[in-house]
Structures are given as structure tokens and as C-alpha cells.
Design an enzyme around this catalytic site. Structure first.
Site, PDB file in Angstrom:
ATOM      1  CB  SER A 129      85.535  58.325   2.210  1.00  0.00           C
ATOM      2  OG  SER A 129      85.259  56.979   1.854  1.00  0.00           O
ATOM      3  CE1 TYR A 142      90.004  56.894   4.748  1.00  0.00           C
ATOM      4  CE2 TYR A 142      88.105  55.562   4.152  1.00  0.00           C
ATOM      5  CZ  TYR A 142      89.000  56.567   3.854  1.00  0.00           C
ATOM      6  OH  TYR A 142      88.884  57.254   2.670  1.00  0.00           O
TER       7      TYR A 142
END
Length: 233
Positions: A129, A142
Site C-alpha cells: 500500500s 496498518y
């Protein structure tokens, strides 16, 4: 002989697009947890396995089923992931551990289980990501889990390189998932900061997975490739 690809989290979103793309010329196995695949994701060269890859022993069971069905595994795409809000004011260890378990440890477990079956020319592609370098507000763990995945990608590329096994990652930008669309105003904010002036699609990511998994990327390893449309250039 067709290659065999194993994709985690393949029933929806980016994972589904990867399954649909690779199944054109690969035999494909994909895992799912809560989203049961529909009838379009079935066939002689497609196998769906329900599995929680954070549970002990599940990686070995999945790989065993791949080998039992197709006799080999050539491509592994670690797509299954989890994002949860972890505001600094409310620390709940189980929320942090859940993301680390799926986003980092599950790929490591799957590699360990598959390693005896991986031959020279095999390829791993990890879906990371842009939040690995752009930490998201109230979800920093995250981003940290994806940053750890990026380092793991480079480390495994170094360790597996002498065996001819490549390991790369893709860091998607703002991708519109049909099953879980962002609010229009949030999408507009992402698009405003994206050089190409649009949000990405799952198919944009699947095409890059195809490249990294193919022999065309035979001299590419240890890379984290941003597929962001030029977000925040």
C-alpha cells in the site's frame, strides 16, 4: 505447461481482478474467508479454498490442496489484507495484532509452506500500500504492517535470489473497489492529488501483477512498485 498461481483473498476487489486476469492462461487457486465466490469463479482450472490464513496450520493446508489439485505452484500473490482503525487514544492490542497477523505473518507462513514446491523461475507478488510511506490518520499500524511487508519483500528477494525465485510488491494508490466504493467526496480528494486525474481500478493492479509474475519481469526482484497514477507527485 500452464503455470499455477495461488492468490489470497481472491473473491472480491483487487484479488478478484487478479484471479480473472491470471485465469486466462494460468491454473488458479484462490483463498477466501467471508466473501463466498460466485459461480463465475469456478471451473476445471479454478479452485476456491475457504481459509483463515492467520490460523496456525492453514498455510500448509492451502498449499497441500494446491499441490493435490495441480501438482505445482509457480506464482503466489499475497493479496489478502486487513485495515482497521487504531486511534492512539484507544489501544486495543487485538486490533493491531489482527493486521500484523494477516498483512505480514500470513505471507511468511505461506512462503514457508510453499517453499519446498517452488522451483527456479517462481515468483511472489505482495500487495502492499502507499500507506507504507504515507501513514494514514488513525490507522498507523496498518501502514506499519505494510511497511514491514515491503521490508520482508526485499529481504526475501535477497534470500531467494540464488534459487531463482523472485519477490516483488505492488503499492496501489487510490483504487475504487466496486463492492466497497469510497464516498464521492473522498474519491474526489484522491483524484485531485493524482497526476493522471482518476482513481485506479482493480484491473490496473491485476495487469501489473501479471507483469511481475511473468518471465517478462525475469530480472526484477526486491522492488516495491507504486501503481498510484502519480499520487502526490
Amino acid at each position: 505447461m500452464e503455470k499455477v498461481a495461488l492468490i489470497t483473498g481472491g473473491a472480491r476487489g483487487i484479488g478478484r481482478a487478479i484471479v480473472e486476469d491470471l485465469s486466462r492462461d494460468h491454473r488458479v487457486v484462490f483463498t477466501w474467508l467471508s466473501t463466498e465466490p460466485d459461480n463465475s469463479l469456478v471451473g476445471d482450472d479454478l479452485l476456491a479454498i475457504q481459509s483463515d490464513l492467520t490460523e496456525a496450520g492453514q498455510a500448509e493446508k492451502v498449499v497441500d490442496q494446491v499441490i493435490d489439485r495441480f501438482g505445482q505452484v509457480d506464482v503466489i500473490v499475497n493479496n489478502a489484507g486487513l485495515v482497521r482503525s487504531t486511534p492512539k487514544e484507544d489501544f486495543r492490542a487485538e486490533e493491531h495484532r489482527a493486521m500484523l497477523d494477516l498483512n505480514l505473518l500470513a505471507p511468511a507462513a505461506l512462503l514457508a509452506a510453499a517453499l519446498p514446491h517452488l522451483k527456479r523461475g517462481a515468483s511472489l507478488v505482495n500487495i502492499s500500500s502507499m500507506n507504507a510511506v504515507l501513514p494514514p490518520k488513525d490507522a498507523v499500524t496498518y501502514g506499519a504492517s505494510k511497511a514491514a511487508l515491503n521490508l520482508w519483500t526485499r529481504g526475501m528477494a535477497k534470500e531467494l535470489g540464488p534459487s531463482g525465485i523472485r519477490v516483488n510488491a505492488i503499492a496501489p494508490g487510490a483504487i475504487n473497489i466496486p463492492e466497497a466504493p469510497r464516498p464521492e467526496e473522498l474519491t474526489a480528494l484522491f483524484v485531485k492529488d493524482t497526476a493522471l486525474g482518476r482513481a485506479g481500478t482493480p484491473e490496473d493492479i491485476a495487469k501489473v501483477v501479471r507483469f511481475l509474475a511473468s518471465d517478462a519481469a525475469g530480472f526484477v526482484t526486491g522492488e516495491v512498485l507504486g501503481v498510484t497514477g502519480g499520487y502526490r507527485l
